[in-house]
Design an enzyme around this catalytic site. Structure first.
Site, mmCIF file in Angstrom:
data_model
loop_
_atom_site.group_PDB
_atom_site.id
_atom_site.type_symbol
_atom_site.label_atom_id
_atom_site.label_comp_id
_atom_site.label_asym_id
_atom_site.label_seq_id
_atom_site.Cartn_x
_atom_site.Cartn_y
_atom_site.Cartn_z
ATOM 1 N N LYS A 6 0.969 -1.365 -0.075
ATOM 2 C CA LYS A 6 0.034 -0.005 -0.103
ATOM 3 C C LYS A 6 0.831 1.326 -0.224
ATOM 4 C CE LYS A 6 -4.564 -1.605 1.542
ATOM 5 N NZ LYS A 6 -4.247 -2.980 1.667
ATOM 6 N N GLU A 44 -9.570 7.329 3.663
ATOM 7 C CA GLU A 44 -10.522 6.321 4.367
ATOM 8 C C GLU A 44 -9.823 5.169 4.446
ATOM 9 O OE1 GLU A 44 -10.281 4.119 1.252
ATOM 10 O OE2 GLU A 44 -10.809 6.130 0.778
ATOM 11 N N SER A 96 1.586 -9.895 -0.834
ATOM 12 C CA SER A 96 1.431 -8.450 -0.686
ATOM 13 C C SER A 96 1.752 -7.752 0.418
ATOM 14 C CB SER A 96 -0.035 -8.108 -0.994
ATOM 15 O OG SER A 96 -1.019 -8.920 -0.547
HETATM 16 C C1 PLP Z 1 -5.140 -3.837 1.674
HETATM 17 C C2 PLP Z 1 -4.484 -5.162 1.238
HETATM 18 C C3 PLP Z 1 -4.842 -5.971 0.171
HETATM 19 C C4 PLP Z 1 -5.958 -5.683 -0.642
HETATM 20 O O1 PLP Z 1 -5.872 -4.436 -1.489
HETATM 21 P P1 PLP Z 1 -5.726 -4.478 -3.041
HETATM 22 O O2 PLP Z 1 -5.860 -3.031 -3.206
HETATM 23 O O3 PLP Z 1 -6.630 -5.554 -3.574
HETATM 24 O O4 PLP Z 1 -4.519 -5.011 -2.976
HETATM 25 C C5 PLP Z 1 -4.170 -7.167 -0.150
HETATM 26 N N1 PLP Z 1 -2.910 -7.517 0.579
HETATM 27 C C6 PLP Z 1 -2.774 -6.518 1.643
HETATM 28 C C7 PLP Z 1 -1.281 -7.004 2.565
HETATM 29 C C8 PLP Z 1 -3.552 -5.628 2.022
HETATM 30 O O5 PLP Z 1 -3.050 -4.582 3.035
#
Ligand code: PLP
Length: 408
Positions: free
Chosen positions: A102, A124, A387
């Site tokens: 993010k 948000e 992610s």
């Molecule tokens: C917020 C988040 C997501 C989901 O958000 P996307 O916009 O779909 O990427 C996925 N993985 C992690 C670690 C997150 O914090």
């Protein structure tokens, strides 16, 4: 509905601008007239900065020195051996500053806001991850930061609320609707309508009206730009398959972008199957939803027969959203990306599997992608985007295990 700003299937919409900002039929700008000038200003300034050498140099410097990019790719040999698959490589977004992808988007948009002369950032957050990333960037860039968060989420995510306050952000509780992310987004837009002169609305996923999906994709594409070069350098060729989890779709679109034109690479997006396929039991928007308007764009949406947005469920807070970015809707219909869903249980299993075979606690969101990989082994190379890291989810995991009365 008596909403005056972007919400659900709102009626106070202006027509989308021609075919600009469209992915096939999806996307557009379903917003009140009062927001249109701000979106136009944003579009113009975004297009200016992405070709501005000074902006790119500054972004590059901060991605390297502040975020810690490039993040490595890592071959998860123990994990691959256990699932009986060919090589599995992880793109380590969990190693980025604040522990997830993010920050890539928050930093890019934060710099853009500063360039536009905006001194106040509105954001948000649901689980609090985007709020923390935004508060982090605002602290570093010297910008004021206001984060809208549903009262229910504030209760569930106390640690992230405290984190945002430590970083100097103001967290404003939202008490309307279900008091969760969907209502926080509506409230953030409501703020923006009246503060457009000096405020910048920093959206956290590849959703919202044009040009947001394009902006977020641009700043998250660093994931696949790096990963594609890294895997070619290490293996001398492309992976057979690229996999990422899909909430709003920002890490996924960033993971797919550089591979979409590689026709031989299979691309898979994994949504949250929650506790089942019934409406309200999951957040698998592309699996169980239908096209509609949510938060300023036309895309797949989880809605009932009357077009009302339904509640969602997922063990992972970051995937718990009733919409999805418009480009994913297009890629699904076009058949370029395969979308599938993984339930809470299987995601938990994958959480344990990666932890115990690799010594890496994954966030519950990418644990969905890992579970899909475990269930669909191939002889070739799989690239999965990790992610985020799982420290934030340890509580949730412990609770889920407690309910089963055993820790495995
Ligand atoms: C917020 C988040 C997501 C989901 O958000 P996307 O916009 O779909 O990427 C996925 N993985 C992690 C670690 C997150 O914090």
């Amino acid at each position: 509905m008596a909403e005056t700003t972007l919400t659900d299937t709102d009626t106070t919409t202006s027509a989308p601008t021609a075919r600009i900002g469209r992915f096939g039929p999806y996307g557009g700008q379903y917003v009140p007239e009062t927001i249109m000038p701000a979106l136009e200003e944003l579009d113009r300034d975004f297009r200016a900065v992405i070709v501005d050498a000074e902006f790119q140099a500054e972004l590059g410097r901060l991605l390297a020195d502040y975020v810690g990019r490039p993040t490595p790719i890592y071959e998860a040999r123990g994990f691959a051996a256990r699932i009986g698959s060919g090589p599995v490589w992880l793109k380590r977004e969990d190693l980025a500053h604040t522990g997830a992808h993010k920050i890539n988007n928050a930093l890019g948009q934060g710099l853009l806001a500063k360039r536009m002369g905006k001194r106040r950032i509105i954001a948000e957050t649901g689980a609090g991850q985007h709020g923390v990333a935004t508060a982090t960037v605002c602290a570093m860039l010297g910008l004021e930061c206001v984060v809208y968060m549903g009262e229910e989420d504030i209760r569930r995510q106390a640690l992230n609320v405290y984190r945002m306050r430590l970083l100097g952000a103001e967290v404003r509780p939202v008490t309307s609707g279900t008091r969760t992310l969907k209502d926080a987004i509506s409230e953030a837009f409501r703020d923006w309508v009246t503060t457009i002169q000096d405020s910048y609305y920093l959206i956290g996923s590849a959703v919202g009206p044009h040009p947001y999906p394009e902006i977020v994709k641009r700043f998250q594409s660093v994931i696949s730009t790096e990963a594609r070069a890294q895997i070619i350098e290490r293996l001398g060729g492309l992976p057979q398959r690229v996999v990422a989890c899909v909430g709003g779709g920002s890490n996924a679109i960033g993971s797919f972008a550089a591979f979409v034109d590689d026709r031989d690479v299979e691309i898979v997006g994994v949504e949250a199957g929650g506790r089942g396929s019934g409406l309200g039991d999951n957040a698998a928007t592309l699996q169980t939803g239908a096209p509609g308007v949510l938060h300023g764009a036309y895309s797949y949406v989880l809605q009932d027969a009357d077009g009302q947005i339904v509640g969602t469920h997922s063990i992972s807070a970051g995937l718990d959203y009733p919409g999805v970015g418009p480009e994913h809707s297009f890629l699904k219909d076009a058949g370029r990306v395969r979308y599938d869903a993984i339930g809470d249980r299987d995601a938990l299993d994958a959480f344990f599997l990666l932890s115990q075979t690799e010594g890496i606690l994954p966030a519950l969101e990418p644990a969905h992608a890992l579970a899909w990989v475990a269930q669909n082994p191939i002889p070739g190379v799989t690239l999965v985007t990790l992610s985020g890291r799982g420290d934030k989810d340890v509580h949730t995991v412990a609770e889920a295990m407690g309910q089963e009365g055993a820790l495995r």
